[in-house]
Design an enzyme around this catalytic site. Sequence first.
Site, PDB file in Angstrom:
ATOM      1  N   ARG A   1       0.694  -1.168   0.016  1.00 40.88           N
ATOM      2  CA  ARG A   1       0.131  -0.070   0.021  1.00 40.88           C
ATOM      3  C   ARG A   1       0.845   1.304  -0.051  1.00 40.88           C
ATOM      4  O   ARG A   1       0.353   2.370  -0.610  1.00 40.88           O
ATOM      5  CB  ARG A   1      -0.969  -0.111   1.251  1.00 40.88           C
TER       6      ARG A   1
ATOM      7  N   LYS B   1     -20.306 -15.803   1.971  1.00 37.97           N
ATOM      8  CA  LYS B   1     -21.681 -15.062   1.926  1.00 37.97           C
ATOM      9  C   LYS B   1     -22.436 -14.620   0.796  1.00 37.97           C
ATOM     10  O   LYS B   1     -21.988 -13.603   0.329  1.00 37.97           O
ATOM     11  CB  LYS B   1     -21.719 -14.246   3.266  1.00 37.97           C
TER      12      LYS B   1
ATOM     13  N   GLY C   1     -10.072  -8.273  -0.210  1.00 37.43           N
ATOM     14  CA  GLY C   1      -8.905  -8.500   0.761  1.00 37.43           C
ATOM     15  C   GLY C   1      -8.426 -10.013   0.679  1.00 37.43           C
ATOM     16  O   GLY C   1      -7.206 -10.022   0.427  1.00 37.43           O
TER      17      GLY C   1
ATOM     18  N   GLY D   1     -13.210  -3.425   0.367  1.00 34.28           N
ATOM     19  CA  GLY D   1     -14.527  -2.933   0.181  1.00 34.28           C
ATOM     20  C   GLY D   1     -14.707  -1.824  -0.623  1.00 34.28           C
ATOM     21  O   GLY D   1     -16.074  -2.104  -1.422  1.00 34.28           O
TER      22      GLY D   1
HETATM   23  P1  AMP Z   1     -15.424 -13.175   2.045  1.00 34.36           P
HETATM   24  O1  AMP Z   1     -15.321 -12.339   2.942  1.00 34.36           O
HETATM   25  O2  AMP Z   1     -17.189 -13.328   1.756  1.00 34.36           O
HETATM   26  O3  AMP Z   1     -15.112 -13.078   0.763  1.00 34.36           O
HETATM   27  O4  AMP Z   1     -15.261 -14.544   2.256  1.00 34.36           O
HETATM   28  C1  AMP Z   1     -13.957 -15.068   2.809  1.00 34.36           C
HETATM   29  C2  AMP Z   1     -14.184 -16.329   3.523  1.00 34.36           C
HETATM   30  O5  AMP Z   1     -14.888 -17.333   3.128  1.00 34.36           O
HETATM   31  C3  AMP Z   1     -12.810 -16.844   3.834  1.00 34.36           C
HETATM   32  O6  AMP Z   1     -12.258 -16.605   5.250  1.00 34.36           O
HETATM   33  C4  AMP Z   1     -12.854 -18.467   3.800  1.00 34.36           C
HETATM   34  O7  AMP Z   1     -12.358 -19.062   4.709  1.00 34.36           O
HETATM   35  C5  AMP Z   1     -14.359 -18.472   3.661  1.00 34.36           C
HETATM   36  N1  AMP Z   1     -15.218 -19.656   3.023  1.00 34.36           N
HETATM   37  C6  AMP Z   1     -14.809 -19.920   1.632  1.00 34.36           C
HETATM   38  N2  AMP Z   1     -15.200 -21.124   1.333  1.00 34.36           N
HETATM   39  C7  AMP Z   1     -15.649 -21.649   2.368  1.00 34.36           C
HETATM   40  C8  AMP Z   1     -16.511 -22.690   2.591  1.00 34.36           C
HETATM   41  N3  AMP Z   1     -16.725 -24.003   1.860  1.00 34.36           N
HETATM   42  N4  AMP Z   1     -16.976 -22.929   4.055  1.00 34.36           N
HETATM   43  C9  AMP Z   1     -16.660 -22.064   4.947  1.00 34.36           C
HETATM   44  N5  AMP Z   1     -16.067 -20.912   4.712  1.00 34.36           N
HETATM   45  C10 AMP Z   1     -15.578 -20.648   3.392  1.00 34.36           C
END
Ligand code: AMP
Length: 404
Positions: free
Chosen positions: A38, A200, A353, A376
């Site tokens: 950064r 999510k 991130g 973000g």
């Molecule tokens: P996000 O912030 O929505 O991009 O989510 C990132 C997070 O999703 C990371 O910390 C991953 O460990 C988690 N993740 C990815 N795939 C899975 C999965 N199949 N089950 C649980 N967590 C997951």
Amino acid sequence: MENIVYIDEIDIKDKTLLIRADFNVPLDQNGNITDDTRIRAVLPTINYCLDENTKIVLMSHMGRPKGKKVPALSLLVVAKRLSRLLDKEVKFVNDCIGELPENIVKYANYGDIILLENLRFYPEETTNNEEFGKKLASLCDIYVNDAFATAHRSHASNVAVTRFVKTCAAGFLIRKELNYFTRAIDNPMRPFVAIVGGAKVSGKIEVLSNLADRVDKLIIGGAMSNTFLKALGHDVGSSLVEDDMIEYAKKTLEKINEKRIKLYLPVDAVVADKFAPDAETKVTTIQEVPKGWLVLDIGPATVTLFTEALQNAKTIVWNGPMGVFEFDAFSRGTSALVSSVANAYALTIVGGGDTDVAIHRAGEFAKMSYVSTGGGAFLELLEGKTLPGIEALVDCSKKNNLKK
Ligand code: AMP
């Protein structure tokens, strides 16, 4: 963003510039910087200002001190690193507003570089306080924003401050981020493929719906694909699923179908008997996830499928890991996809991130066309939103007739 004015489009010679940078770098337990990407990302703007003989006043936040002075989050460590990178003294000021910075800026020479203390030591920064913005503005002739990673926030150092300066401009990092993004999203070379992963669906609803209007192919992995697989009637055992998102997932699937977008979901997975680095694991098809087990990564057949789908891509945008890549046992899918994207003959733009971390870990950073510095902010652009930090620059330029 044709109304935005950039730093090389205005006269900055012999002026005092206040530059909002994002020096929010990760630190280890001893307070050492573990990754200075950064800081390096703002060097083109700083070097340009040095060439133009300006007085450079830099400001940034670091971490979340919540409006209090937290010595562990002082920007002194950044001043030292910046000084080393530029091979030039960077004067560190123990405060960001008030008499101390005012005097130091006043008596500094043109060509000097000053770094102010962490903006978030004052609660007024994150509440976008007008008075605080005015005090910051009083330090300069021209305000420059080059902190793309905070552009999605309405804070005093990127919004309120712009109301009290005549001339506002964006730096080269913001130009690079917006240019790459526009090339990918507004005017993509096709086929345009988006890869969305992470945990999510709920956090990425708007991203998915915006992308569904633009892409030719959509690849969904990570925990969010579980919700889509369940919406299609698959049993994904005890995996992370957002049951309240099933209806939304069904509607998204319909929209994707209507628009004739090619959708790719996992066909196999690395499953585990518990959510732990030392869990018992095996590879199964999506149809055969054992009862009580969890899908924690995409499997080898899915890697082949996704890689194949990327073969003819001309533009690829990627956000979110394919599995729990923080645990070695479930990181293979993400790192294999990092290689596939890195080796694709396409404009490859990666942001968010976690994805950024995975790319660094796989050592493929240099092979991507662009890795966004904003988590973000990148996501909000993907959602089709306008960023407040960018809007403030445009408003300032319009108000003061700087518009091109
Ligand atoms: P996000 O912030 O929505 O991009 O989510 C990132 C997070 O999703 C990371 O910390 C991953 O460990 C988690 N993740 C990815 N795939 C899975 C999965 N199949 N089950 C649980 N967590 C997951």
